[in-house]
Design a protein around this motif. Structure first.
Motif, PDB file in Angstrom:
ATOM      1  N   THR A 128     -10.835 -11.027   1.163  1.00 26.19           N
ATOM      2  CA  THR A 128      -9.733 -11.540   1.602  1.00 26.19           C
ATOM      3  C   THR A 128      -8.499 -11.117   0.427  1.00 26.19           C
ATOM      4  O   THR A 128      -9.070 -10.518  -0.722  1.00 26.19           O
ATOM      5  N   GLN A 129      -7.197 -11.387   0.298  1.00 23.37           N
ATOM      6  CA  GLN A 129      -6.520 -11.041  -0.787  1.00 23.37           C
ATOM      7  C   GLN A 129      -6.795 -11.955  -1.985  1.00 23.37           C
ATOM      8  O   GLN A 129      -6.847 -11.250  -2.850  1.00 23.37           O
ATOM      9  N   GLY A 157     -11.243 -10.533  -8.165  1.00 23.74           N
ATOM     10  CA  GLY A 157     -12.090  -9.172  -8.522  1.00 23.74           C
ATOM     11  C   GLY A 157     -11.195  -8.328  -9.266  1.00 23.74           C
ATOM     12  O   GLY A 157     -12.040  -7.684 -10.240  1.00 23.74           O
ATOM     13  N   ALA A 158     -10.077  -8.234  -8.983  1.00 25.24           N
ATOM     14  CA  ALA A 158      -9.379  -7.246  -9.744  1.00 25.24           C
ATOM     15  C   ALA A 158      -8.551  -7.666 -11.014  1.00 25.24           C
ATOM     16  O   ALA A 158      -7.901  -6.931 -11.843  1.00 25.24           O
ATOM     17  N   GLY A 159      -8.447  -9.103 -11.021  1.00 29.25           N
ATOM     18  CA  GLY A 159      -8.099  -9.444 -12.287  1.00 29.25           C
ATOM     19  C   GLY A 159      -6.459  -9.784 -12.098  1.00 29.25           C
ATOM     20  O   GLY A 159      -5.626  -9.508 -13.031  1.00 29.25           O
ATOM     21  N   MET A 160      -5.736 -10.129 -11.088  1.00 25.87           N
ATOM     22  CA  MET A 160      -4.586 -10.494 -10.808  1.00 25.87           C
ATOM     23  C   MET A 160      -4.290 -11.438 -10.248  1.00 25.87           C
ATOM     24  O   MET A 160      -5.072 -11.967  -9.497  1.00 25.87           O
ATOM     25  N   SER A 161      -2.877 -11.969  -9.585  1.00 20.70           N
ATOM     26  CA  SER A 161      -2.662 -13.107  -9.006  1.00 20.70           C
ATOM     27  C   SER A 161      -2.836 -12.596  -7.372  1.00 20.70           C
ATOM     28  O   SER A 161      -2.591 -11.573  -7.056  1.00 20.70           O
ATOM     29  N   ARG A 162      -3.011 -13.855  -6.585  1.00 17.82           N
ATOM     30  CA  ARG A 162      -3.023 -13.428  -4.835  1.00 17.82           C
ATOM     31  C   ARG A 162      -1.529 -12.653  -4.609  1.00 17.82           C
ATOM     32  O   ARG A 162      -1.533 -11.947  -3.938  1.00 17.82           O
ATOM     33  N   GLN A 163      -0.549 -13.231  -5.369  1.00 22.72           N
ATOM     34  CA  GLN A 163       0.855 -12.602  -4.812  1.00 22.72           C
ATOM     35  C   GLN A 163       0.906 -11.334  -5.371  1.00 22.72           C
ATOM     36  O   GLN A 163       1.428 -10.464  -4.284  1.00 22.72           O
ATOM     37  N   GLN A 164       0.607 -10.652  -6.393  1.00 27.81           N
ATOM     38  CA  GLN A 164       0.208  -9.426  -6.974  1.00 27.81           C
ATOM     39  C   GLN A 164      -0.476  -8.694  -5.782  1.00 27.81           C
ATOM     40  O   GLN A 164      -0.008  -7.610  -5.359  1.00 27.81           O
ATOM     41  N   ALA A 165      -1.627  -9.232  -5.529  1.00 30.96           N
ATOM     42  CA  ALA A 165      -2.379  -8.586  -4.580  1.00 30.96           C
ATOM     43  C   ALA A 165      -1.924  -8.399  -3.096  1.00 30.96           C
ATOM     44  O   ALA A 165      -2.031  -7.380  -2.772  1.00 30.96           O
TER      45      ALA A 165
END
Length: 221
Positions: free
Chosen positions: A92-93, A99-107
């Motif tokens: 999922t987003q 896992g990539a160390g960013m916010s869901r909005q960024q992803a």
């Protein structure tokens, strides 16, 4: 340099035909069908290049090259389709973001193409999906050449194994040249040489090996 990304040089378009020729020669020598080593679906999954573009490039035909952002979105979509969770479902987003160390909005913005990726974004997502550096950003010919170079390494390993099994053991015991080749790992040398980007680099390796081999004297008969 653009937004932290290196601008690829023309070597990528020159590299691909050379790699194709080497893989073809190795496949012929080993008796491996061309359809196996040049399977478009497998190469697409390994490189991120769309299947139709893989077929065009292998056929020597030009293919439309998307810009960096479009390429990133295209490759990320492929990763989500092909690199699945152990239960067979897509990440999922939110899982990609965590896992990539960013916010869901960024992803979400990156996945949907609403935000231009930075090198840090690419590195983080590549690590999350456990793919090699440059998977999300390399131009199509370069990405396909890299995938074929990994095939080349596998074929070189098969060839080295076959030749080692066929080599007489008594000759290696008596001949310092054969001992040198065995002790220094012919297979390892072949793998490393296959990863070099151009034939000029491989020629340098060949020159060094020639000098090394000249320093080893065979026993007098």
């Amino acid at each position: 340099m653009t937004d932290g990304f290196e601008v690829p040089d023309a070597a990528a378009t020159v590299l691909l035909p050379a790699v194709v020729a080497r893989v073809t020669a190795l496949a012929d020598r080993l008796g491996v069908p061309h359809g196996e080593v040049f399977d478009a679906r497998r190469l697409s999954s390994a490189s991120g290049v769309p299947e139709a573009v893989v077929k065009a490039l292998l056929g020597g035909r030009p293919a439309g090259e998307p810009d960096l952002q479009a390429r990133f979105v295209q490759r990320l979509a492929l990763l989500r389709r092909t690199r699945l969770k152990p239960n067979g479902r897509r990440y999922t987003q939110q899982e990609i973001a965590d896992g990539a160390g960013m916010s869901r909005q960024q992803a979400g913005a990156l996945i949907n193409g609403d935000r231009r990726p930075t090198m840090e974004h690419c590195d983080a997502i590549q690590r999350f999906f456990r793919v090699h550096a440059g998977f999300l950003t390399a131009e199509d010919p370069e990405a396909l050449a890299s995938a074929l170079m990994r095939t080349e390494q596998e074929l070189l390993q098969q060839l080295a194994d076959r030749e080692r099994e066929a080599a007489p053991t008594t000759q290696a015991a008596d001949d310092p040249l054969e001992r040198l080749l065995q002790d220094h790992g012919v297979r390892g040398i072949a793998w490393r040489a296959a990863q070099l980007p151009t034939d000029q680099h491989r020629d340098k390796v060949a020159e060094w090996l020639d000098m090394l081999l000249e320093s080893v004297k065979r026993p007098e008969s």
